[in-house]
Design an enzyme around this catalytic site. Sequence first.
Site, PDB file in Angstrom:
ATOM      1  N   THR A 146      36.933  34.906  37.309  1.00 18.33           N
ATOM      2  CA  THR A 146      37.233  33.709  38.088  1.00 18.33           C
ATOM      3  C   THR A 146      36.301  33.586  39.279  1.00 18.33           C
ATOM      4  O   THR A 146      35.788  34.579  39.798  1.00 18.33           O
ATOM      5  CB  THR A 146      38.685  33.716  38.602  1.00 18.33           C
ATOM      6  OG1 THR A 146      38.898  34.887  39.412  1.00 18.33           O
ATOM      7  CG2 THR A 146      39.674  33.694  37.456  1.00 18.33           C
TER       8      THR A 146
ATOM      9  N   ASN B 283      36.437  32.633  43.033  1.00 16.94           N
ATOM     10  CA  ASN B 283      37.491  32.631  44.050  1.00 16.94           C
ATOM     11  C   ASN B 283      37.050  31.849  45.278  1.00 16.94           C
ATOM     12  O   ASN B 283      35.951  32.063  45.799  1.00 16.94           O
ATOM     13  CB  ASN B 283      37.839  34.068  44.450  1.00 16.94           C
ATOM     14  CG  ASN B 283      38.268  34.908  43.263  1.00 16.94           C
ATOM     15  OD1 ASN B 283      38.881  34.387  42.329  1.00 16.94           O
ATOM     16  ND2 ASN B 283      37.923  36.184  43.257  1.00 16.94           N
TER      17      ASN B 283
ATOM     18  N   GLU C  84      41.537  30.293  42.308  1.00 14.15           N
ATOM     19  CA  GLU C  84      40.766  31.146  41.405  1.00 14.15           C
ATOM     20  C   GLU C  84      40.549  30.375  40.106  1.00 14.15           C
ATOM     21  O   GLU C  84      41.500  30.064  39.392  1.00 14.15           O
ATOM     22  CB  GLU C  84      41.498  32.454  41.141  1.00 14.15           C
ATOM     23  CG  GLU C  84      41.781  33.226  42.431  1.00 14.15           C
ATOM     24  CD  GLU C  84      42.315  34.613  42.171  1.00 14.15           C
ATOM     25  OE1 GLU C  84      42.179  35.095  41.029  1.00 14.15           O
ATOM     26  OE2 GLU C  84      42.865  35.217  43.104  1.00 14.15           O
TER      27      GLU C  84
END
Length: 308
Positions: free
Chosen positions: A204, A206, A255
């Site tokens: 992900t 962030n 995220e």
Amino acid sequence: MRIHHHWTGIAPAHRGASVAMGNFDGVHLGHQRVIALAAEAAAPLGIVTFEPHPREFFAPAAPAFRLMNAEARTHRLEKLGVAEIYELPFDAALAGMEAEAFVAEVLVAGLGVRHVTVGADFCFGKGRKGTVETLRREGARLGFGVTIADLVAAEGAEISSTAIRQALSEGRPRDAARMLGHWHRIEGPVRDGDKRGRDLGYPTANMALDGLHLPKLGIYAVKVDVLTGPHAGTYDGAASLGIRPMFEVPHPTLETHLLDFTGRLYGEHLSVALVEYLRPEMTFDGLAALVAQMDADCARARRILAAL
């Protein structure tokens, strides 16, 4: 497009604009109407806005409320053809300036405005005593034009930043988008995370949510613009907006997992558009159950985004 951070010292070539004036939080359809009328009145097109938002100045301890930060607002205004942004520092001096002094010192002496357009509910100056009638009167006296834009409604209700915040808080990003005239976006740099998503097969990007109004916490289908770096472009994705209850993250973050993407995005700037709310945050009986749900979330996000 040029950004000016004060009303003094502006070169003659960058004065004399037809300006739309306001906070423009979200740059929603009502704001866009004000800007369009300013563009019709004269050229070049300018924006007079304030940073920080006056509400932040007067109530710094209040909960975060902004729909977009200054950078995201600038990106949206650029798409509307704005040539000059006068992003005025809202401090004690500006807050204490009488409305007539603001017109004379800032708009006329500083910016040399040719025309000013505001919404019908616009107030300004010390104690918000300046009204659209004040602006009309001072414009006639000091030699610039004034246009007052009627408030814009959608489906019988007035469009406002407050109504957009409510829609987002209730997990209705499509309703928010109808009032905005565009997807609600969260913009900013990608920061280092704990890399749990990568270990689970779902890396992900962030991003912090500091200073922004929090939409309903949960999982979203998203469209992602990577604005910088070698992977610049638009991608489909699924995002978790919240505290990840299984991992006890202390502050909400965004995220985002980009579908069908490989590469590193640390330090790059992203613009993440919330398209549809999929589900609330949940806890699971182990990582296998979590991964199975992430599989389902991404599959559903893929179907939703393919249908846009």
